[in-house]
Design a protein around this motif. Sequence first.
Motif, PDB file in Angstrom:
ATOM      1  N   SER A   1       6.145  -6.468  34.953  1.00  0.00           N
ATOM      2  CA  SER A   1       5.813  -7.236  36.337  1.00  0.00           C
ATOM      3  C   SER A   1       5.646  -6.278  37.461  1.00  0.00           C
ATOM      4  CB  SER A   1       6.607  -8.558  36.401  1.00  0.00           C
ATOM      5  OG  SER A   1       8.085  -7.993  36.931  1.00  0.00           O
ATOM      6  N   GLN A   2       5.674  -5.203  37.752  1.00  0.00           N
ATOM      7  CA  GLN A   2       5.529  -4.149  38.511  1.00  0.00           C
ATOM      8  C   GLN A   2       3.985  -4.750  38.972  1.00  0.00           C
ATOM      9  OE1 GLN A   2       8.423  -0.987  36.916  1.00  0.00           O
ATOM     10  NE2 GLN A   2       7.145  -0.810  39.161  1.00  0.00           N
ATOM     11  N   PHE A   3       2.721  -4.465  37.798  1.00  0.00           N
ATOM     12  CA  PHE A   3       1.707  -4.451  37.950  1.00  0.00           C
ATOM     13  C   PHE A   3       0.986  -5.155  37.270  1.00  0.00           C
ATOM     14  CE2 PHE A   3       2.145  -0.783  34.768  1.00  0.00           C
ATOM     15  CZ  PHE A   3       1.151  -0.351  34.384  1.00  0.00           C
TER      16      PHE A   3
ATOM     17  N   THR B   1      -0.044   2.425  29.705  1.00  0.00           N
ATOM     18  CA  THR B   1      -0.751   2.356  31.757  1.00  0.00           C
ATOM     19  C   THR B   1       1.253   2.370  32.664  1.00  0.00           C
ATOM     20  OG1 THR B   1      -3.101   1.862  31.326  1.00  0.00           O
ATOM     21  CG2 THR B   1      -1.383   2.384  34.097  1.00  0.00           C
ATOM     22  N   LEU B   2       1.593   3.310  32.642  1.00  0.00           N
ATOM     23  CA  LEU B   2       1.908   3.699  33.499  1.00  0.00           C
ATOM     24  C   LEU B   2       2.598   3.789  34.933  1.00  0.00           C
ATOM     25  CD1 LEU B   2       2.323   5.635  30.831  1.00  0.00           C
ATOM     26  CD2 LEU B   2       4.952   5.289  30.899  1.00  0.00           C
TER      27      LEU B   2
ATOM     28  N   SER C   1       8.009   0.290  30.609  1.00  0.00           N
ATOM     29  CA  SER C   1       8.521  -0.473  31.783  1.00  0.00           C
ATOM     30  C   SER C   1       6.332  -0.158  32.258  1.00  0.00           C
ATOM     31  CB  SER C   1       8.396  -0.685  33.606  1.00  0.00           C
ATOM     32  OG  SER C   1       7.684  -1.349  34.433  1.00  0.00           O
ATOM     33  N   CYS C   2       5.337  -1.018  30.951  1.00  0.00           N
ATOM     34  CA  CYS C   2       3.654  -0.525  30.822  1.00  0.00           C
ATOM     35  C   CYS C   2       3.339  -1.739  30.629  1.00  0.00           C
ATOM     36  CB  CYS C   2       4.163   0.428  29.831  1.00  0.00           C
ATOM     37  SG  CYS C   2       4.625   0.466  28.109  1.00  0.00           S
ATOM     38  N   ILE C   3       1.444  -0.963  30.929  1.00  0.00           N
ATOM     39  CA  ILE C   3       0.782  -1.467  29.332  1.00  0.00           C
ATOM     40  C   ILE C   3      -0.241  -1.197  28.537  1.00  0.00           C
ATOM     41  CG2 ILE C   3      -1.437  -3.154  29.984  1.00  0.00           C
ATOM     42  CD1 ILE C   3       0.092  -4.356  33.067  1.00  0.00           C
ATOM     43  N   SER C   4       0.251  -1.988  27.244  1.00  0.00           N
ATOM     44  CA  SER C   4      -0.805  -1.384  26.312  1.00  0.00           C
ATOM     45  C   SER C   4      -1.774  -1.565  26.445  1.00  0.00           C
ATOM     46  CB  SER C   4       0.251  -1.500  25.059  1.00  0.00           C
ATOM     47  OG  SER C   4      -0.489  -0.441  23.929  1.00  0.00           O
ATOM     48  N   LEU C   5      -3.402  -1.027  26.154  1.00  0.00           N
ATOM     49  CA  LEU C   5      -4.897  -1.527  25.848  1.00  0.00           C
ATOM     50  C   LEU C   5      -4.982  -0.957  24.698  1.00  0.00           C
ATOM     51  CD1 LEU C   5      -5.865  -1.508  29.525  1.00  0.00           C
ATOM     52  CD2 LEU C   5      -4.895  -2.707  28.216  1.00  0.00           C
TER      53      LEU C   5
END
Length: 239
Positions: free
Chosen positions: A110-112, A209-210, A87-91
Motif C-alpha cells: 500500500s506504499q504506492f 515494481t518496487l 513489497s511490490c506491484i506485479s504487472l
Amino acid sequence: MLSVLDLFDLEHPEWSFDAMYAKLGYSRSTLYRYLKTLTDAGFLTTFPGRGYTLGPRVIELDYQIVTTDPLIHVARPVMNELVTGYSCISLLCRRYKHKVLCVHQETSTSQFRSTYERGKARPLLQGAASLAILAHFSTYQLTRLYEEQAEEFKEAELGDTLASVRETLKRFRQKGWVQTEGQVTEGVTGIAAPIFDGKNEIIGSLSLTLPEIGMATEKVESVAERVQFCARIISKSLE
C-alpha cells in the motif's frame, strides 16, 4: 466501421455525429449506417445532448476476457506467488500494435499505487515492462518504429541511430531481463522479463515494481532471476 470505435479514448470519450463526420470523412449516409449497426450491437450508446459513447457490449467483452483469456488465466497464480515476499506491484502487460497495455495487476503493498491499471496503455519506449517487449521486436518492426519515432528513441536514451538502438536492445535480450528506475513512476524500480507464445513470438512481459531506487546489485539480480523464472513458466504454459 471499426475506425469509428478507434475514435474513442480517454481524451475523447464522447463524440457527436458532426464531429465524427468531420473527422472520418465518410458520407453522412454511410456514417449513419455504421452508427446504427454499432449501436444496435451494443458497442456504442447515446445519451441526450451527449452524443455517442462506448456501449455495454464492450463491458461484457471485457468481463469475458478477464474470465477466459489464456494469458491472464495462466499468469494470475504465478503473479500471486511472485509478489509474495516483496513489497511490490506485479504487472502483466501485453503488446498491442505500437502500444503496451496492462492486462492484469497483483499487489502486495500500500506504499504506492501503479497508475497503469488494466486497459491503460504504457509508453512503448519507457519502463522495464515495455522495454522487455521492445527488445524482441523484429528487425522490420523496429526499423519502421524508429523511422516514425527517431527523436523519441533519442529522448529515451535508447540510441541516436538505428544501429545504436539495436545494440541497446540486443543487450537487453542477452541479459533476459530489463531494469529501470523512475522512468514511468518516480522513486520506483521496475524489473521485467519477456513472455512468448507457442511460436516463440513476443506477446507481453511480466514485471515487478518496487518502491525504491538505488537497489543493491545482489538484490536486483535476485529479483530479476525470480521474475525471469516466472515469465518462463507463463511462456511454457502457452505452448
